[in-house]
Design a protein around this motif. Structure first.
Motif, short mmCIF file in Angstrom:
data_model
loop_
_atom_site.label_atom_id
_atom_site.label_comp_id
_atom_site.label_asym_id
_atom_site.label_seq_id
_atom_site.Cartn_x
_atom_site.Cartn_y
_atom_site.Cartn_z
N GLU A 76 -28.74 -17.59 38.03
CA GLU A 76 -29.47 -16.97 36.93
C GLU A 76 -28.65 -17.10 35.66
O GLU A 76 -27.44 -16.85 35.67
CB GLU A 76 -29.69 -15.50 37.25
N PRO A 77 -29.25 -17.49 34.55
CA PRO A 77 -28.49 -17.61 33.32
C PRO A 77 -27.93 -16.27 32.89
O PRO A 77 -28.56 -15.23 33.06
CB PRO A 77 -29.51 -18.15 32.30
N ILE A 78 -26.72 -16.29 32.35
CA ILE A 78 -26.03 -15.08 31.94
C ILE A 78 -25.79 -15.14 30.44
O ILE A 78 -25.30 -16.14 29.93
CB ILE A 78 -24.69 -14.95 32.69
N PRO A 79 -26.17 -14.10 29.70
CA PRO A 79 -25.98 -14.14 28.25
C PRO A 79 -24.51 -14.07 27.87
O PRO A 79 -23.70 -13.43 28.54
CB PRO A 79 -26.74 -12.90 27.76
N GLU A 203 -52.21 -2.15 5.72
CA GLU A 203 -51.62 -2.54 4.44
C GLU A 203 -50.19 -2.05 4.29
O GLU A 203 -49.44 -2.55 3.45
CB GLU A 203 -52.47 -2.02 3.29
N MET A 204 -49.77 -1.08 5.11
CA MET A 204 -48.37 -0.62 5.07
C MET A 204 -47.41 -1.62 5.69
O MET A 204 -46.22 -1.60 5.41
CB MET A 204 -48.23 0.71 5.83
N ILE A 205 -47.93 -2.47 6.58
CA ILE A 205 -47.06 -3.33 7.39
C ILE A 205 -46.67 -4.58 6.61
O ILE A 205 -47.53 -5.31 6.11
CB ILE A 205 -47.77 -3.70 8.70
N ARG A 206 -45.38 -4.80 6.50
CA ARG A 206 -44.86 -5.94 5.75
C ARG A 206 -44.58 -7.15 6.64
O ARG A 206 -44.82 -8.29 6.25
CB ARG A 206 -43.58 -5.55 5.01
N ARG A 207 -44.03 -6.91 7.84
CA ARG A 207 -43.72 -8.01 8.76
C ARG A 207 -43.94 -7.53 10.18
O ARG A 207 -43.79 -6.34 10.49
CB ARG A 207 -42.28 -8.51 8.59
N VAL A 208 -44.29 -8.47 11.07
CA VAL A 208 -44.53 -8.15 12.47
C VAL A 208 -43.77 -9.15 13.34
O VAL A 208 -43.80 -10.36 13.07
CB VAL A 208 -46.04 -8.22 12.82
N PHE A 209 -43.10 -8.64 14.37
CA PHE A 209 -42.35 -9.48 15.28
C PHE A 209 -42.81 -9.22 16.72
O PHE A 209 -42.95 -8.06 17.13
CB PHE A 209 -40.85 -9.17 15.19
N ALA A 210 -43.04 -10.27 17.46
CA ALA A 210 -43.31 -10.12 18.89
C ALA A 210 -41.99 -9.83 19.60
O ALA A 210 -40.97 -10.49 19.34
CB ALA A 210 -43.93 -11.39 19.46
N VAL A 211 -41.98 -8.82 20.47
CA VAL A 211 -40.79 -8.51 21.27
C VAL A 211 -40.88 -9.33 22.55
O VAL A 211 -41.74 -9.10 23.40
CB VAL A 211 -40.70 -7.00 21.57
N LEU A 212 -40.00 -10.31 22.67
CA LEU A 212 -40.06 -11.25 23.79
C LEU A 212 -39.36 -10.73 25.03
O LEU A 212 -39.69 -11.12 26.15
CB LEU A 212 -39.44 -12.59 23.37
N GLY A 213 -38.36 -9.88 24.85
CA GLY A 213 -37.60 -9.38 25.98
C GLY A 213 -36.43 -8.54 25.49
O GLY A 213 -36.23 -8.37 24.28
N SER A 214 -35.65 -8.01 26.41
CA SER A 214 -34.49 -7.19 26.05
C SER A 214 -33.41 -7.35 27.09
O SER A 214 -33.66 -7.71 28.24
CB SER A 214 -34.90 -5.71 25.92
N ILE A 215 -32.20 -7.08 26.66
CA ILE A 215 -31.03 -7.05 27.56
C ILE A 215 -30.18 -5.86 27.21
O ILE A 215 -30.24 -5.34 26.09
CB ILE A 215 -30.19 -8.35 27.49
N ARG A 216 -29.38 -5.40 28.16
CA ARG A 216 -28.42 -4.33 27.88
C ARG A 216 -27.34 -4.89 26.97
O ARG A 216 -26.85 -6.00 27.17
CB ARG A 216 -27.81 -3.82 29.18
N LYS A 217 -26.97 -4.13 25.95
CA LYS A 217 -25.95 -4.61 25.02
C LYS A 217 -24.63 -4.79 25.75
O LYS A 217 -24.18 -3.90 26.45
CB LYS A 217 -25.78 -3.63 23.85
N PHE A 218 -24.02 -5.94 25.59
CA PHE A 218 -22.82 -6.28 26.33
C PHE A 218 -21.67 -6.68 25.43
O PHE A 218 -20.69 -7.23 25.88
CB PHE A 218 -23.12 -7.41 27.33
N PHE A 219 -21.76 -6.39 24.14
CA PHE A 219 -20.67 -6.76 23.22
C PHE A 219 -20.47 -5.65 22.20
O PHE A 219 -21.26 -4.72 22.12
CB PHE A 219 -21.00 -8.07 22.50
#
Length: 219
Positions: A76-79, A203-219
């Protein structure tokens, strides 16, 4: 391999040889890392809880592969993080799991690059998620992979998780059409009474990002 050699190998892998950053990853002082090296020792339990993908057998014996290897033909790839433009940029910017005010003029320069093959794609970036409203799907302190979407928000797939930026705050929520025309409903994953749904005008929204995934912070 002795403990000092193992420590050097972990510093090289997880923080590109930067001992100060490795200390931050573990939540200890840089002096602690130096002392471990001088004494040929380290806190195995602490390191194992903080370093994603580390082999427990290697950590105990110093033998074999430093990283866990799956039984499958490919592991499995590791970040990992780097400053060599490998992977997707990490910006030390907070998206809020809630609706608290956050300044929207935070840093525009990436601190690092996160090399994690599933998300090494054009336009992807990493940011922080703080707050508890998206738990258990995304936890407080996780790092989220985002990609900006240009389609009008009214035409985005309903029920997916998005990062929303207004003039006053950033937030991460599921999106559904609002009850009123020209509004969208922002829905937390956490069902605790302290977190509630909210409708805001498009009309309040300036930018939208799709959330593709998440990882536990490791740094």
């Amino acid at each position: 391999m002795d403990k000092k050699g193992m420590l050097d190998a972990m510093v090289a892998h997880y923080t590109s040889g930067n001992k100060a950053k490795f200390a931050q990853l573990l939540g200890v002082s840089a002096q602690t890392i130096s002392a471990w090296g001088a004494r040929n020792t380290f806190d195995s339990e602490l390191i194992y809880t903080k370093c994603i993908g580390l082999s427990p057998d290697w950590l105990l014996t110093g033998e074999g592969s430093m990283l866990r290897v799956n039984d499958a033909p490919t592991s499995e790839p590791i970040p990992s993080i780097n400053q060599e433009y490998k992977g997707a940029p990490y910006f030390n910017v907070d998206f809020i799991g809630g609706f608290e005010f956050v300044f929207n003029d935070q840093t525009q320069l990436p601190d690092y690059y996160i090399n994690y093959p599933p998300y090494n794609k054009p336009g992807v970036m990493w940011c922080n998620l703080t707050g508890h409203s998206m738990e258990p799907e995304i936890s407080n302190g996780d790092v989220i992979a985002l990609k900006e979407v240009k389609s009008p928000i009214e035409y985005l797939p309903a029920g997916e998780i998005y990062g929303i930026i207004t003039d006053d705050y950033r937030t991460v929520k599921r999106i559904r059409p609002g009850a009123q025309k020209g509004f969208v409903r922002l829905i937390p994953a956490n069902k605790s009474p302290e977190f509630c749904e909210q409708e805001i005008p498009v009309e309040m929204i300036r930018r939208v990002f799709a959330v593709l995934g998440s990882i536990r912070k490791f740094f």
